[in-house]
Design an enzyme around this catalytic site. Structure first.
Site, PDB file in Angstrom:
ATOM      1  N   GLU A 148       3.534  94.132   1.450  1.00 22.43           N
ATOM      2  CA  GLU A 148       2.841  94.528   2.648  1.00 22.43           C
ATOM      3  C   GLU A 148       3.678  95.006   3.873  1.00 22.43           C
ATOM      4  O   GLU A 148       3.715  94.547   4.771  1.00 22.43           O
ATOM      5  CB  GLU A 148       1.726  93.397   2.990  1.00 22.43           C
ATOM      6  CG  GLU A 148       1.003  93.087   1.959  1.00 22.43           C
ATOM      7  CD  GLU A 148      -0.317  92.135   2.451  1.00 22.43           C
ATOM      8  OE1 GLU A 148      -0.352  91.550   3.662  1.00 22.43           O
ATOM      9  OE2 GLU A 148      -1.107  91.830   1.643  1.00 22.43           O
TER      10      GLU A 148
ATOM     11  N   GLU B 145      -1.780  91.545  -5.700  1.00 23.36           N
ATOM     12  CA  GLU B 145      -2.514  90.794  -5.199  1.00 23.36           C
ATOM     13  C   GLU B 145      -3.877  90.861  -5.219  1.00 23.36           C
ATOM     14  O   GLU B 145      -4.373  91.886  -4.875  1.00 23.36           O
ATOM     15  CB  GLU B 145      -2.122  90.414  -3.623  1.00 23.36           C
ATOM     16  CG  GLU B 145      -0.878  89.855  -3.335  1.00 23.36           C
ATOM     17  CD  GLU B 145      -0.562  89.308  -1.965  1.00 23.36           C
ATOM     18  OE1 GLU B 145      -1.288  89.244  -1.264  1.00 23.36           O
ATOM     19  OE2 GLU B 145       0.809  89.452  -1.711  1.00 23.36           O
TER      20      GLU B 145
HETATM   21  O1  AHR Z   1      -1.861  85.581  -0.473  1.00 24.91           O
HETATM   22  C1  AHR Z   1      -1.885  85.525   0.683  1.00 24.91           C
HETATM   23  C2  AHR Z   1      -1.454  86.520   1.702  1.00 24.91           C
HETATM   24  O2  AHR Z   1      -2.264  87.617   1.416  1.00 24.91           O
HETATM   25  C3  AHR Z   1       0.019  87.073   1.117  1.00 24.91           C
HETATM   26  O3  AHR Z   1       1.141  86.277   1.581  1.00 24.91           O
HETATM   27  C4  AHR Z   1       0.069  88.517   1.697  1.00 24.91           C
HETATM   28  O4  AHR Z   1       0.578  89.587   0.942  1.00 24.91           O
HETATM   29  C5  AHR Z   1      -1.433  88.737   1.771  1.00 24.91           C
HETATM   30  O5  AHR Z   1      -1.708  89.436   3.096  1.00 24.91           O
END
Ligand code: AHR
Length: 544
Positions: free
Chosen positions: A199, A335
């Protein structure tokens, strides 16, 4: 809803009698195109994400060698056994936003001497550094999975990332290898996947896509020898990020702009771009649904949000298609998963309960990833244990397998199988201003010929009377397993019978080479089909 292609469908399905409509059912027809195989479904789509956050690592994986909880060198035996059973292929670590504050040297060497840090990404909790590189790699080897290491861009440097890779992969006779051996590991490890930041538009450095492209190139220039390069994500539907990144990271200078993508393979490596995308109830990250006790409106908005995954893949892929017409660069959903309202007592631990809704979201997401197998080559569920949409929840020595775990279990037949395109004819599910396809289907054929079909009926009230035909084959035998329950928020609880454990699906009938069944309302089901051997290649034959 997709339209069935007239001729083939008529040929295959004309013989299938329409099932009688009942008040609480809808009719659905599916055509599996066995003679038009697609890409191989990369098992890495079943990957996981683990971050130092709440009880994800400490308690969820690591209990320490002196714990009364049964463990092997500090790693929980029950969790490892559960993950082995569903053949988890890879795990991304150490974050997430945590990775952007992580300094690997703090977590090697004798555990008693490791510094105690502060997890500034997640609630300023004390980070004991008891679980570091050696413990993670031990865990990976116990599970039989591959590591995906995310390196620190926001507070680290290319030199720090490079020395970490050297430490892990250098021969035992080198200086880095000798240090590793002194810490207990002589043989080098292999690191197949390296994430270049997390991110980077946010916690990973607050960068613009322009700026990140240059930083990416710098890191790749020193990390390229070690593994596949996975670029930091676009934030969900930030297509401009993908466009800018691909344009700038692929080309050095206007005068050098190559006309073919082959240049990249030689000069600059992008193996995958990543996307992060979470399911909320709707599109507003700030207004989350409770994990249990939610309304049908929450259910509907969660389904609409999950279906957006399909649109996102299409649009990121369209940009990739222009930059990479040969399809060399993949997409990693590094993710994904459901993010519900957090526990107010400890908001940073992101612990949430897992219900039938999570199973449906998992089934729908995996179907979508698979149906885009040509581009989507990896995905990482956020997060594997005790955080967000987990496979596993623990309560000290107790462990439970979530409805999401059962979906991963039932879907195992898809891992490494060849995608078979499907055409689905089914109505929409409409509620609370939401209108989305009620049914999602994905099919694949394994090397041994077995066909796996996963079906998600996300309509919470209506069962689907399904007719499934196979173009280029005829079904000889079929059986299925289903995950469903009476209530939309049914969930397992520690020490109690699991209401969502998969059950045999009754009423699966094979007639004239096609299958009929009822997919219960709010269910995920997986069918196993054996096809009749086809004379010759069999490619042209259809069911009678
Ligand atoms: O998964 C939780 C958080 O979500 C992670 O640390 C981040 O990459 C995302 O915003």
């Amino acid at each position: 809803m997709k339209n069935l292609r007239g001729v083939a469908v008529a040929g295959v399905l004309a013989c299938i009698a329409a099932a009688a409509s009942a008040a609480e059912t809808f009719e659905a027809r599916v055509l599996v195109e066995a003679a038009r195989p697609g890409a191989v479904i990369n098992p890495d789509i079943y990957g996981q994400f683990v971050e130092h956050l709440g009880r994800g690592v400490y308690e969820g994986i690591w209990v320490g060698p002196d714990s009364p909880i049964p463990n092997t060198r500090g790693i929980r035996n029950d969790v490892v056994a559960a993950l082995r059973k569903i053949r988890i292929p890879l795990v991304r670590w150490p974050g997430g936003c945590f990775a952007e504050n992580y300094h690997w040297r703090d977590a090697i060497g004798p555990r008693a001497q490791r510094p105690r840090g502060v997890n500034t990404a997640w609630g300023d909790e004390v980070e004991t550094n008891q679980f570091g590189t050696h413990e993670f790699m031990d865990f990976i080897e116990q599970v039989g999975a591959k590591p995906f290491i995310s390196v620190n861009l926001a507070s680290g440097s290319p030199a720090e990332a490079q020395s970490w890779m050297q430490y892990m992969t250098a021969p035992a006779s080198s200086g880095a290898g000798q240090e590793r051996a002194r810490n207990g590991r002589t043989e080098p490890w292999k690191i197949p996947f390296i994430g270049i930041g997390n991110e980077t538009w946010g916690c990973g450095g607050n960068m613009t896509a322009d700026y990140y492209s240059d930083v990416y190139r710098q890191y790749v220039s020193v990390l390229k020898p070690y593994g596949a390069m996975i670029a930091s994500d676009a934030n969900s539907d930030d297509y401009a990020w993908t466009e800018t990144f691909l344009t700038r990271a692929l080309h050095r200078h206007p005068a050098e702009v190559p006309t073919t993508f082959a240049y990249i393979g030689k000069q600059l490596q992008i193996d995958m771009i990543s996307v992060h995308f979470y399911t909320f109830s709707g599109n507003d990250w700030g207004r989350k649904s409770p994990a249990t006790g939610f309304s049908e409106a929450d259910w509907a908005r969660s389904m609409e949000r999950t279906w957006k995954t399909d649109e996102m893949i299409n649009r990121h892929s369209a940009i990739l298609d222009r930059h990479d017409p040969e399809g060399k660069v993949g997409i990693s959903f590094s993710e994904w998963g459901a993010w519900w309202a957090t526990n107010k007592d400890r908001p940073s631990n992101l612990y949430q309960l897992n219900t039938l809704r999570d199973a449906v979201i998992a089934g729908l997401s995996l179907n979508i990833f698979q149906n885009h197998a040509a581009r989507v080559r990896m995905a990482n569920l956020a997060q594997m244990v005790n955080v967000l949409q987990s496979l596993i929840l623990t309560d000290k020595e107790r462990m439970l397998l979530t409805p999401t775990y059962h979906v991963f279990d039932l879907y195992q037949g898809h891992q490494g199988a060849t995608l078979l395109p499907t055409q689905v004819e089914a109505p929409d599910y409409s509620s609370s201003g939401v209108k989305v396809p009620a049914l999602s289907v994905s099919a694949s054929r394994a090397i041994n010929g077995e066909v796996t079909i996963s079906v998600v009926n996300l309509d919470p009230a209506r069962a689907a009377n399904m007719q499934i035909g196979v173009a280029g084959g005829a079904v000889q035998a079929a059986s299925g397993q289903v995950i469903t329950a009476e209530s939309i928020d049914a969930r397992p609880d520690f020490g109690k019978p699991d209401p969502l454990a998969p059950k045999e699906l009754s009423g699966v009938a094979v007639r004239k080479g096609a299958v009929s069944l009822v997919a219960p309302a709010k269910s995920v089901l997986v069918l196993k089909l054996r096809l009749l051997p086809q004379p010759g290649s069999g490619a042209k034959k259809t069911a009678e």
